[in-house]
Design a protein around this motif. Structure first.
Motif, PDB file in Angstrom:
ATOM      1  N   ARG A  20      35.294 -21.929 -20.954  1.00 27.03           N
ATOM      2  CA  ARG A  20      36.310 -21.230 -21.734  1.00 27.03           C
ATOM      3  C   ARG A  20      37.349 -22.422 -22.294  1.00 27.03           C
ATOM      4  O   ARG A  20      38.040 -22.453 -23.119  1.00 27.03           O
ATOM      5  CB  ARG A  20      36.941 -20.355 -20.911  1.00 27.03           C
ATOM      6  CG  ARG A  20      36.206 -18.879 -20.877  1.00 27.03           C
ATOM      7  CD  ARG A  20      36.837 -18.057 -19.856  1.00 27.03           C
ATOM      8  NE  ARG A  20      36.221 -16.966 -19.559  1.00 27.03           N
ATOM      9  CZ  ARG A  20      35.939 -16.264 -18.569  1.00 27.03           C
ATOM     10  NH1 ARG A  20      36.779 -16.510 -17.530  1.00 27.03           N
ATOM     11  NH2 ARG A  20      35.266 -14.848 -18.332  1.00 27.03           N
ATOM     12  N   GLY A  23      35.735 -24.294 -25.074  1.00 26.85           N
ATOM     13  CA  GLY A  23      35.753 -23.765 -26.225  1.00 26.85           C
ATOM     14  C   GLY A  23      37.005 -23.062 -26.546  1.00 26.85           C
ATOM     15  O   GLY A  23      36.864 -22.287 -27.797  1.00 26.85           O
ATOM     16  N   ALA A  26      37.892 -23.821 -30.707  1.00 28.61           N
ATOM     17  CA  ALA A  26      36.746 -24.105 -31.321  1.00 28.61           C
ATOM     18  C   ALA A  26      36.636 -22.771 -32.294  1.00 28.61           C
ATOM     19  O   ALA A  26      37.067 -21.760 -32.001  1.00 28.61           O
ATOM     20  CB  ALA A  26      35.382 -24.061 -30.669  1.00 28.61           C
ATOM     21  N   LEU A  31      31.348 -22.181 -31.885  1.00 28.70           N
ATOM     22  CA  LEU A  31      31.102 -21.202 -30.641  1.00 28.70           C
ATOM     23  C   LEU A  31      29.717 -20.688 -30.443  1.00 28.70           C
ATOM     24  O   LEU A  31      28.905 -20.971 -29.451  1.00 28.70           O
ATOM     25  CB  LEU A  31      31.930 -20.256 -30.218  1.00 28.70           C
ATOM     26  CG  LEU A  31      33.496 -20.585 -29.963  1.00 28.70           C
ATOM     27  CD1 LEU A  31      34.517 -19.549 -29.887  1.00 28.70           C
ATOM     28  CD2 LEU A  31      33.577 -21.776 -28.714  1.00 28.70           C
ATOM     29  N   LYS A  32      29.351 -20.154 -31.645  1.00 21.41           N
ATOM     30  CA  LYS A  32      28.079 -19.487 -31.513  1.00 21.41           C
ATOM     31  C   LYS A  32      26.896 -20.453 -31.729  1.00 21.41           C
ATOM     32  O   LYS A  32      25.691 -20.107 -31.041  1.00 21.41           O
ATOM     33  CB  LYS A  32      27.912 -18.529 -32.865  1.00 21.41           C
ATOM     34  CG  LYS A  32      28.735 -17.460 -33.059  1.00 21.41           C
ATOM     35  CD  LYS A  32      28.390 -16.858 -34.270  1.00 21.41           C
ATOM     36  CE  LYS A  32      29.352 -15.745 -34.590  1.00 21.41           C
ATOM     37  NZ  LYS A  32      29.230 -14.917 -35.900  1.00 21.41           N
ATOM     38  N   LEU A  54      31.165 -18.434 -23.656  1.00 24.45           N
ATOM     39  CA  LEU A  54      31.668 -18.847 -24.889  1.00 24.45           C
ATOM     40  C   LEU A  54      31.511 -17.720 -25.811  1.00 24.45           C
ATOM     41  O   LEU A  54      32.350 -17.537 -26.405  1.00 24.45           O
ATOM     42  CB  LEU A  54      30.776 -20.066 -25.331  1.00 24.45           C
ATOM     43  CG  LEU A  54      30.801 -21.544 -24.759  1.00 24.45           C
ATOM     44  CD1 LEU A  54      29.770 -22.307 -25.499  1.00 24.45           C
ATOM     45  CD2 LEU A  54      32.487 -21.984 -24.908  1.00 24.45           C
ATOM     46  N   LEU A  57      34.571 -15.523 -25.539  1.00 23.42           N
ATOM     47  CA  LEU A  57      35.946 -16.027 -26.162  1.00 23.42           C
ATOM     48  C   LEU A  57      36.583 -15.117 -27.202  1.00 23.42           C
ATOM     49  O   LEU A  57      35.800 -14.380 -28.121  1.00 23.42           O
ATOM     50  CB  LEU A  57      35.928 -17.390 -26.721  1.00 23.42           C
ATOM     51  CG  LEU A  57      35.463 -18.347 -25.494  1.00 23.42           C
ATOM     52  CD1 LEU A  57      35.353 -19.603 -25.836  1.00 23.42           C
ATOM     53  CD2 LEU A  57      36.770 -18.257 -24.562  1.00 23.42           C
TER      54      LEU A  57
END
Length: 70
Positions: A20, A23, A26, A31-32, A54, A57
């Motif tokens: 977390r 990311g 981001a 993130l994906k 991730l 988030l």
């Protein structure tokens, strides 16, 4: 444990906290992508736990999955 994957010994809450923090700033596409790489190339359970963190988030909340990516 539920998985046959090796375990590095990092507790799940710690793994989530690290993912977390990494990311937090981001963009959703980053993130994906990071989650996809972590999941697909995982050699240890913690990598999959980080991928899940991730995807949880706020930047991705309400963002539909990219089914065409894989």
């Amino acid at each position: 444990m539920k998985s046959e994957m090796p375990f590095l010994g990092v507790a799940v809450p710690t793994t989530r906290q690290i993912a977390r923090a990494a990311g937090r700033e981001a963009a959703p596409d980053v993130l994906k992508g990071a989650a996809r790489v972590l999941w697909d190339e995982a050699s240890h359970r913690e990598e999959r736990y980080a991928a899940q963190a991730l995807l949880g988030l706020d930047a991705l909340r309400g963002d539909p999955p990219d089914s065409a990516a894989h």
